[in-house]
Design a protein around this motif. Structure first.
Motif, PDB file in Angstrom:
ATOM      1  N   GLU A 129       0.811  -1.212   0.000  1.00 32.60           N
ATOM      2  CA  GLU A 129       0.000   0.000   0.000  1.00 32.60           C
ATOM      3  C   GLU A 129       0.849   1.269   0.000  1.00 32.60           C
ATOM      4  OE1 GLU A 129      -2.179  -3.429   1.580  1.00 32.60           O
ATOM      5  OE2 GLU A 129      -0.241  -2.508   2.112  1.00 32.60           O
ATOM      6  N   SER A 130       2.098   1.175   0.521  1.00 33.42           N
ATOM      7  CA  SER A 130       2.912   2.385   0.645  1.00 33.42           C
ATOM      8  C   SER A 130       3.828   2.638  -0.547  1.00 33.42           C
ATOM      9  CB  SER A 130       3.760   2.311   1.921  1.00 33.42           C
ATOM     10  OG  SER A 130       4.726   1.272   1.820  1.00 33.42           O
ATOM     11  N   VAL A 131       3.909   1.693  -1.487  1.00 29.11           N
ATOM     12  CA  VAL A 131       4.819   1.867  -2.623  1.00 29.11           C
ATOM     13  C   VAL A 131       4.282   2.936  -3.569  1.00 29.11           C
ATOM     14  CG1 VAL A 131       5.827   0.765  -4.656  1.00 29.11           C
ATOM     15  CG2 VAL A 131       5.672  -0.498  -2.511  1.00 29.11           C
ATOM     16  N   ASP A 132       5.135   3.898  -3.881  1.00 35.57           N
ATOM     17  CA  ASP A 132       4.789   4.950  -4.837  1.00 35.57           C
ATOM     18  C   ASP A 132       5.315   4.529  -6.203  1.00 35.57           C
ATOM     19  OD1 ASP A 132       4.411   7.188  -6.375  1.00 35.57           O
ATOM     20  OD2 ASP A 132       5.268   8.596  -4.915  1.00 35.57           O
ATOM     21  N   LEU A 133       4.437   3.990  -7.053  1.00 37.67           N
ATOM     22  CA  LEU A 133       4.859   3.482  -8.355  1.00 37.67           C
ATOM     23  C   LEU A 133       5.401   4.578  -9.267  1.00 37.67           C
ATOM     24  CD1 LEU A 133       2.083   0.849  -9.170  1.00 37.67           C
ATOM     25  CD2 LEU A 133       4.420   0.445  -8.415  1.00 37.67           C
ATOM     26  N   ALA A 134       5.007   5.807  -9.011  1.00 35.86           N
ATOM     27  CA  ALA A 134       5.482   6.909  -9.846  1.00 35.86           C
ATOM     28  C   ALA A 134       6.947   7.246  -9.559  1.00 35.86           C
ATOM     29  CB  ALA A 134       4.609   8.145  -9.647  1.00 35.86           C
ATOM     30  N   ARG A 135       7.402   6.957  -8.339  1.00 33.71           N
ATOM     31  CA  ARG A 135       8.770   7.319  -7.944  1.00 33.71           C
ATOM     32  C   ARG A 135       9.692   6.120  -7.814  1.00 33.71           C
ATOM     33  NH1 ARG A 135       8.999  10.734  -2.692  1.00 33.71           N
ATOM     34  NH2 ARG A 135      11.192  10.533  -3.292  1.00 33.71           N
ATOM     35  N   ALA A 136       9.159   5.003  -7.355  1.00 33.80           N
ATOM     36  CA  ALA A 136      10.003   3.851  -7.034  1.00 33.80           C
ATOM     37  C   ALA A 136      10.460   3.117  -8.292  1.00 33.80           C
ATOM     38  CB  ALA A 136       9.247   2.890  -6.118  1.00 33.80           C
ATOM     39  N   THR A 137      11.661   2.545  -8.201  1.00 32.14           N
ATOM     40  CA  THR A 137      12.143   1.603  -9.215  1.00 32.14           C
ATOM     41  C   THR A 137      11.946   0.204  -8.646  1.00 32.14           C
ATOM     42  OG1 THR A 137      13.810   3.162 -10.025  1.00 32.14           O
ATOM     43  CG2 THR A 137      14.126   0.829 -10.568  1.00 32.14           C
ATOM     44  N   ILE A 138      10.958  -0.502  -9.166  1.00 30.90           N
ATOM     45  CA  ILE A 138      10.666  -1.852  -8.704  1.00 30.90           C
ATOM     46  C   ILE A 138      11.581  -2.818  -9.452  1.00 30.90           C
ATOM     47  CG2 ILE A 138       8.899  -3.604  -8.347  1.00 30.90           C
ATOM     48  CD1 ILE A 138       8.283  -1.025  -6.911  1.00 30.90           C
ATOM     49  N   VAL A 139      12.290  -3.679  -8.713  1.00 29.92           N
ATOM     50  CA  VAL A 139      13.181  -4.666  -9.323  1.00 29.92           C
ATOM     51  C   VAL A 139      12.708  -6.052  -8.903  1.00 29.92           C
ATOM     52  CG1 VAL A 139      15.543  -5.508  -9.537  1.00 29.92           C
ATOM     53  CG2 VAL A 139      15.110  -3.059  -9.264  1.00 29.92           C
ATOM     54  N   ASP A 140      12.317  -6.849  -9.874  1.00 31.56           N
ATOM     55  CA  ASP A 140      11.816  -8.205  -9.638  1.00 31.56           C
ATOM     56  C   ASP A 140      12.982  -9.178  -9.835  1.00 31.56           C
ATOM     57  OD1 ASP A 140      10.499 -10.709  -9.736  1.00 31.56           O
ATOM     58  OD2 ASP A 140       8.656  -9.746 -10.437  1.00 31.56           O
ATOM     59  N   VAL A 141      13.353  -9.907  -8.769  1.00 31.69           N
ATOM     60  CA  VAL A 141      14.521 -10.787  -8.840  1.00 31.69           C
ATOM     61  C   VAL A 141      14.129 -12.255  -9.031  1.00 31.69           C
ATOM     62  CG1 VAL A 141      15.957  -9.241  -7.472  1.00 31.69           C
ATOM     63  CG2 VAL A 141      14.638 -11.022  -6.312  1.00 31.69           C
ATOM     64  N   ARG A 142      12.877 -12.514  -9.389  1.00 27.94           N
ATOM     65  CA  ARG A 142      12.477 -13.889  -9.651  1.00 27.94           C
ATOM     66  C   ARG A 142      13.066 -14.381 -10.974  1.00 27.94           C
ATOM     67  NH1 ARG A 142       6.228 -13.708  -9.629  1.00 27.94           N
ATOM     68  NH2 ARG A 142       6.695 -11.731 -10.706  1.00 27.94           N
ATOM     69  N   GLU A 143      12.897 -15.675 -11.231  1.00 29.84           N
ATOM     70  CA  GLU A 143      13.426 -16.269 -12.457  1.00 29.84           C
ATOM     71  C   GLU A 143      12.464 -16.048 -13.620  1.00 29.84           C
ATOM     72  OE1 GLU A 143      16.478 -17.481 -12.594  1.00 29.84           O
ATOM     73  OE2 GLU A 143      16.695 -17.002 -10.475  1.00 29.84           O
ATOM     74  N   ASP A 144      12.952 -16.328 -14.838  1.00 28.88           N
ATOM     75  CA  ASP A 144      12.181 -16.066 -16.058  1.00 28.88           C
ATOM     76  C   ASP A 144      10.807 -16.740 -16.033  1.00 28.88           C
ATOM     77  OD1 ASP A 144      14.312 -14.614 -17.007  1.00 28.88           O
ATOM     78  OD2 ASP A 144      15.064 -16.180 -18.329  1.00 28.88           O
ATOM     79  N   HIS A 145      10.789 -18.022 -15.622  1.00 28.29           N
ATOM     80  CA  HIS A 145       9.512 -18.745 -15.659  1.00 28.29           C
ATOM     81  C   HIS A 145       8.516 -18.195 -14.647  1.00 28.29           C
ATOM     82  CE1 HIS A 145      11.686 -20.855 -12.418  1.00 28.29           C
ATOM     83  NE2 HIS A 145      10.501 -21.186 -11.946  1.00 28.29           N
ATOM     84  N   GLU A 146       9.019 -17.524 -13.586  1.00 22.77           N
ATOM     85  CA  GLU A 146       8.116 -16.951 -12.591  1.00 22.77           C
ATOM     86  C   GLU A 146       7.518 -15.642 -13.068  1.00 22.77           C
ATOM     87  OE1 GLU A 146       9.596 -17.824  -8.242  1.00 22.77           O
ATOM     88  OE2 GLU A 146      11.345 -17.329  -9.489  1.00 22.77           O
ATOM     89  N   VAL A 147       8.338 -14.782 -13.677  1.00 26.56           N
ATOM     90  CA  VAL A 147       7.820 -13.481 -14.106  1.00 26.56           C
ATOM     91  C   VAL A 147       6.934 -13.604 -15.332  1.00 26.56           C
ATOM     92  CG1 VAL A 147       9.790 -12.265 -13.122  1.00 26.56           C
ATOM     93  CG2 VAL A 147       9.853 -12.938 -15.524  1.00 26.56           C
TER      94      VAL A 147
END
Length: 365
Positions: free
Chosen positions: A270-288
């Motif tokens: 709820e607190s993540v600001d998508l307009a400012r934050a750089t979201i980095v997903d570290v899951r594997e290819d088959h997961e994303v």
């Protein structure tokens, strides 16, 4: 802390190999990238006996691309109590041929058998080209020759010995990465300190202990190749098989330790600001492939751990994985490299639950 991975990965795995190594590729820190590093690696194994047998089996099963197995001996019936790669019908056959046949039943690992006794005069020639050497030889003279060649070549030497009910496992490396102190065989056994060592024939050897040591050596090799975990560099693992005890003996400080790391901050969905934050997903290819947070950047954990600077310059980093454990490892590595990062508490499961409860802010396929 992990060391940098030893080898560059192959471009891709075959579909058959992807299926065969699926459980490795699901491991945090290994993933597809780490498995491709294993496929690119060349490991030299000195000795196809009690220690070398489980090493060859484990590394072939792990998907290591190439093994050079060096042993001049033939299989004898008395070997089979501990040398599990050989069979009764192999009696009288070269051990390297038996080892290659067994490995071929496990994977596509290429096994180059060298039926030659390693000595000071040929050690460099036999070991040159390997990314890593594992010593499972049966005399200290051979071990000194292996260690000297590895020091000259600058490659890591994964080292283990078994006698009766006792064992030792460690890693030597004369030219380790920056921040590491060189550790050599002479640091554990100074020249002239060993004396006459009794043979296995004289004092016996517990067969199951050979399997345990071979497994530990194989794990050290996998960690060094993929750049995960904390290798036994500067530490000796001492095993008392009769009492089921293991203890660690410091050999030499092998790492310049950073100051205590502060806890990684966490943010809620709820607190993540998508307009400012750089979201980095570290899951594997088959997961994303099943969906990512809208606008997120995909950097698999193995790649990030190998080079945290890949995210240098990014602002307001929020790391996400499936439930949070891998994200925490990634954030710790980033913060150790001077790159501020926080973790999305609960990972994608918490994000998806919040999306369902409060309406979507974006999950892209």
């Amino acid at each position: 802390m992990p060391l940098p991975p030893l080898v560059e990965p192959v471009a891709a795995l075959s579909e058959a190999e992807r299926a065969r190594t699926a459980r490795h590729r699901s491991l945090a820190g290994v993933g597809d990238l780490g498995q491709r590093r294993l496929a690119a690696a060349h490991v030299a194994v000195v000795g196809a006996g009690g220690i070398g047998s489980p090493v060859v089996l484990a590394l072939a099963a792990a998907g290591v691309g190439a093994l050079t197995v060096i042993d001049d001996d033939v299989v004898e019936i008395s070997n089979l109590q501990r040398q599990v790669i050989h069979r009764r019908e192999d009696s009288g056959e070269p051990k390297v041929a038996s080892a290659a046949r067994a490995a071929a039943h496990l994977s596509d690992t290429f096994v180059h058998g060298v039926r030659e006794r390693l000595s000071p005069s040929n050690a460099r020639r036999l070991l040159e080209g390997a990314d890593l050497v594992i010593d499972g030889s049966d005399t200290f003279d051979t071990r000194e020759a292996v260690a000297a060649a590895c020091e000259e070549l600058g490659v890591p030497l994964v080292w283990g010995t078994v006698q009766a009910f006792d064992a030792q496992v460690t890693v030597f490396w004369s030219s380790p990465p920056a921040g590491e102190a060189p550790v050599r065989l002479a640091d554990l056994y100074p020249p002239g300190s060993v004396g006459e060592v009794p043979t296995c024939e004289e004092v016996g050897v517990l067969g199951a202990l050979c399997l345990q040591v071979g497994s530990l050596l194989s794990m050290e090799a996998v960690k060094l190749i993929t750049g995960i975990g904390e290798p036994l560099l500067g530490r000796v693992l001492v095993i008392d098989g009769l009492r089921a005890r293991q203890r660690e003996v410091p050999l030499r400080r092998a790492r310049v330790r950073p100051a205590a790391v502060q806890p990684v901050p966490q943010v809620t969905p709820e607190s993540v600001d998508l307009a400012r934050a750089t979201i980095v997903d570290v899951r594997e290819d088959h997961e994303v492939s099943t969906g990512m947070i809208a606008g997120a950047r995909h950097v698999p954990l193995g790649r990030l751990l190998a080079d945290p600077r890949v995210l240098a310059g990014s602002e307001d980093l929020v790391i996400v994985c499936e439930v949070g454990m891998r994200a925490r490892r990634a954030a710790e590595a980033l913060r150790a490299a001077g790159i501020p990062a926080s973790v999305l508490a609960g990972g994608m499961r918490a994000w998806n639950a919040a999306e369902g409860a409060h309406g979507g802010r974006g999950v892209r396929a």
